[in-house]
Design a protein around this motif. Structure first.
Motif, PDB file in Angstrom:
ATOM      1  N   UNK A 221     -11.469  -5.925   3.971  1.00 30.59           N
ATOM      2  CA  UNK A 221     -10.137  -6.363   3.622  1.00 30.59           C
ATOM      3  C   UNK A 221     -10.266  -7.724   2.818  1.00 30.59           C
ATOM      4  N   UNK A 222     -11.485  -8.279   3.031  1.00 30.23           N
ATOM      5  CA  UNK A 222     -11.857  -9.540   2.162  1.00 30.23           C
ATOM      6  C   UNK A 222     -13.073  -9.336   1.233  1.00 30.23           C
ATOM      7  N   UNK A 223     -13.057  -9.425  -0.145  1.00 38.03           N
ATOM      8  CA  UNK A 223     -14.216  -9.145  -0.927  1.00 38.03           C
ATOM      9  C   UNK A 223     -14.319  -7.859  -1.674  1.00 38.03           C
ATOM     10  N   UNK A 224     -13.536  -6.781  -1.081  1.00 39.89           N
ATOM     11  CA  UNK A 224     -13.632  -5.608  -2.072  1.00 39.89           C
ATOM     12  C   UNK A 224     -12.059  -4.889  -1.911  1.00 39.89           C
ATOM     13  N   UNK A 225     -11.645  -4.281  -2.871  1.00 40.77           N
ATOM     14  CA  UNK A 225     -10.303  -3.872  -3.082  1.00 40.77           C
ATOM     15  C   UNK A 225     -10.407  -2.537  -2.460  1.00 40.77           C
ATOM     16  N   UNK A 226      -9.720  -2.443  -1.235  1.00 40.27           N
ATOM     17  CA  UNK A 226      -9.309  -1.219  -0.423  1.00 40.27           C
ATOM     18  C   UNK A 226      -8.158  -0.337  -0.999  1.00 40.27           C
ATOM     19  N   UNK A 227      -7.292  -1.019  -1.981  1.00 37.26           N
ATOM     20  CA  UNK A 227      -6.170  -0.411  -2.533  1.00 37.26           C
ATOM     21  C   UNK A 227      -6.474  -0.259  -4.113  1.00 37.26           C
ATOM     22  N   UNK A 228      -5.953   0.550  -4.883  1.00 35.70           N
ATOM     23  CA  UNK A 228      -6.064   0.621  -6.350  1.00 35.70           C
ATOM     24  C   UNK A 228      -4.840  -0.244  -6.581  1.00 35.70           C
ATOM     25  N   UNK A 229      -5.002  -0.669  -8.128  1.00 33.72           N
ATOM     26  CA  UNK A 229      -3.806  -1.559  -8.799  1.00 33.72           C
ATOM     27  C   UNK A 229      -2.691  -1.275  -8.674  1.00 33.72           C
ATOM     28  N   UNK A 230      -2.499   0.119  -8.711  1.00 34.44           N
ATOM     29  CA  UNK A 230      -0.933   0.628  -8.683  1.00 34.44           C
ATOM     30  C   UNK A 230      -0.515   0.671  -7.213  1.00 34.44           C
ATOM     31  N   UNK A 231      -1.315   0.930  -6.317  1.00 37.97           N
ATOM     32  CA  UNK A 231      -0.900   0.684  -5.034  1.00 37.97           C
ATOM     33  C   UNK A 231      -0.428  -0.490  -4.592  1.00 37.97           C
ATOM     34  N   UNK A 232      -1.282  -1.654  -4.931  1.00 41.02           N
ATOM     35  CA  UNK A 232      -1.106  -2.982  -4.610  1.00 41.02           C
ATOM     36  C   UNK A 232       0.053  -3.708  -5.082  1.00 41.02           C
ATOM     37  N   UNK A 233       0.479  -3.168  -6.425  1.00 40.72           N
ATOM     38  CA  UNK A 233       1.599  -3.552  -7.143  1.00 40.72           C
ATOM     39  C   UNK A 233       2.896  -3.010  -6.472  1.00 40.72           C
ATOM     40  N   UNK A 234       2.914  -1.703  -5.992  1.00 41.07           N
ATOM     41  CA  UNK A 234       3.929  -1.164  -5.358  1.00 41.07           C
ATOM     42  C   UNK A 234       4.310  -1.733  -3.870  1.00 41.07           C
ATOM     43  N   UNK A 235       3.110  -1.831  -3.279  1.00 42.25           N
ATOM     44  CA  UNK A 235       3.253  -2.655  -2.071  1.00 42.25           C
ATOM     45  C   UNK A 235       3.899  -4.009  -2.144  1.00 42.25           C
ATOM     46  N   UNK A 236       3.508  -4.734  -2.866  1.00 44.57           N
ATOM     47  CA  UNK A 236       3.702  -6.052  -3.271  1.00 44.57           C
ATOM     48  C   UNK A 236       5.212  -6.453  -3.722  1.00 44.57           C
ATOM     49  N   UNK A 237       5.779  -5.367  -4.444  1.00 42.58           N
ATOM     50  CA  UNK A 237       7.283  -5.293  -4.957  1.00 42.58           C
ATOM     51  C   UNK A 237       8.044  -4.876  -3.751  1.00 42.58           C
TER      52      UNK A 237
END
Length: 385
Positions: A221-237
């Motif tokens: 969870x720190x230092x490498x992305x475990x989610x893709x960019x699309x997943x991250x954006x959807x979760x963030x929104x």
């Protein structure tokens, strides 16, 4: 050979369910309580519980986006949105008018105190129980302590001005408004210092803050992305929208809930709301400290306090000016003393670059003393603000 790769590559775009996500069940319950007009105390409790995992999802999504956008933009993104949940909660309180301003200011000082004493205290205690002695970057900790001390000067000046001049009966209304002008000017200085600190840590002196953890694999969870960019954006929104709704519920019920629970408003702001907004970061700091990553735990605790003092506070002052009802930086003397005590304790703990479990216990002891003082604070002290 093709079958040897999926074990390390597959987790990247996935969404893993964690124990904290179980608290998301409080979100629909809060909506039901609100729609059915249930007791404010239950609306407050379930809204608060729902904000905890939502804030964690916002932080996790921001971290994953930062990893996919590169170190420069990623570092700026992490620094800017690290306290988004607290900012959203405070903005909803601001929108309700000046009667909620003392609660907003109490949550600001509470976040600073809580990150320094509670988050760092639990992290050092937990890490110290697993490791006899832990070390961290003295440069980063020292700079964070210095910036917090300078920010405290900014918070102290409007309070000192108010106590010395604002109460004087001979002052005109124009002279009384100097507190608001002074607060806006100080907020601008704090914002400039925040930008300069980002340039210092992310650009010109980045090598000073790398620490020993840069040489070893980062924790999950720190230092490498475990989610893709699309997943991250959807979760963030989605998480941001959830925090916004729950913040509106929470702010609307806080006064009646405080009365029902027998808690004064300053205790709710300094202790309860501050813990709610930072709960996800609390858990992260403790976990990495137990893995002997005290550098990262210190960065989480001190960095979050810096964001509150140098970024969230100026943003709230400028936002209140746009709303036509300026928020001043006049805090109660009790809050100022508590912040000074917390920064002093941080300076003592961080000066040698090492920690052990007793230092964590002492930080928690100081936090407990301050919490008790705020709990027993009479309502008249709140009303005089």
């Amino acid at each position: 050979m093709a079958n040897a790769q999926p074990s390390s590559a597959a987790p990247r775009p996935g969404f893993r369910i964690e124990p904290l996500h179980g608290l998301l069940l409080a979100l629909p319950v809060a909506v039901v309580v609100r729609v059915l007009g249930g007791p404010d105390v239950w609306l407050f409790v379930f809204s608060a519980l729902a904000i905890v995992p939502l804030a964690g999802l916002m932080g996790r999504a921001t971290e994953n986006l930062a990893e996919t956008l590169g170190p420069g933009i990623g570092g700026l993104l992490n620094a800017t949105f690290g306290n988004a949940a607290e900012l959203i909660l405070a903005l909803f309180a601001l929108a309700r008018g000046p009667e909620m301003y003392p609660l907003v200011k109490a949550s600001l000082t509470g976040s600073i105190i809580g990150n320094i004493l509670l988050v760092l205290g639990v992290s050092i205690l937990a890490g110290g129980l697993y490791h006899k002695r832990q070390s961290f970057n003295r440069t980063a900790a020292g700079m964070g302590t210095t910036l917090l001390a300078l920010a405290c000067v900014g918070l102290l000046m409007p309070t000192l001005y108010y106590e010395v001049f604002y109460r004087a009966p001979r002052l005109t209304e124009a002279q009384r408004q100097n507190v608001e002008s002074l607060s806006a000017e100080i907020a601008l200085i704090l914002a400039i210092l925040y930008v300069l600190s980002l340039v210092f840590t992310l650009k010109t002196h980045q090598h000073l803050f790398a620490g020993p953890e840069a040489e070893v694999p980062a924790p999950q969870g720190h230092g490498e992305a475990s989610w893709g960019r699309r997943t991250s954006l959807l979760v963030l929104v989605g998480a941001t929208a959830g925090v916004a709704v729950m913040s509106e519920f929470l702010v609307g019920s806080v006064e009646h809930a405080g009365e029902a629970l027998g808690l004064n408003q300053v205790f709710l702001g300094v202790i309860v709301l501050a813990i709610i907004g930072n709960a996800a970061e609390h858990a992260t700091a403790v976990v990495v400290a137990m893995k002997d990553k005290m550098d990262l735990a210190m960065t989480i605790a001190v960095g979050s306090s810096l964001q509150i003092a140098l970024f969230v506070t100026p943003v709230l002052v400028f936002a209140s000016m746009l709303m036509g009802q300026p928020l001043d930086l006049h805090f109660s003397p009790m809050e100022i003393v508590a912040v000074l005590v917390a920064i002093g304790a941080l300076a003592l703990v961080s000066q040698d670059g090492e920690s052990h479990w007793l230092e964590g216990a002492m930080l928690l002891g100081v936090y407990a003393i301050l919490a008790l003082a705020f709990y027993h604070l009479p309502e008249v002290a709140w009303a005089e603000r």
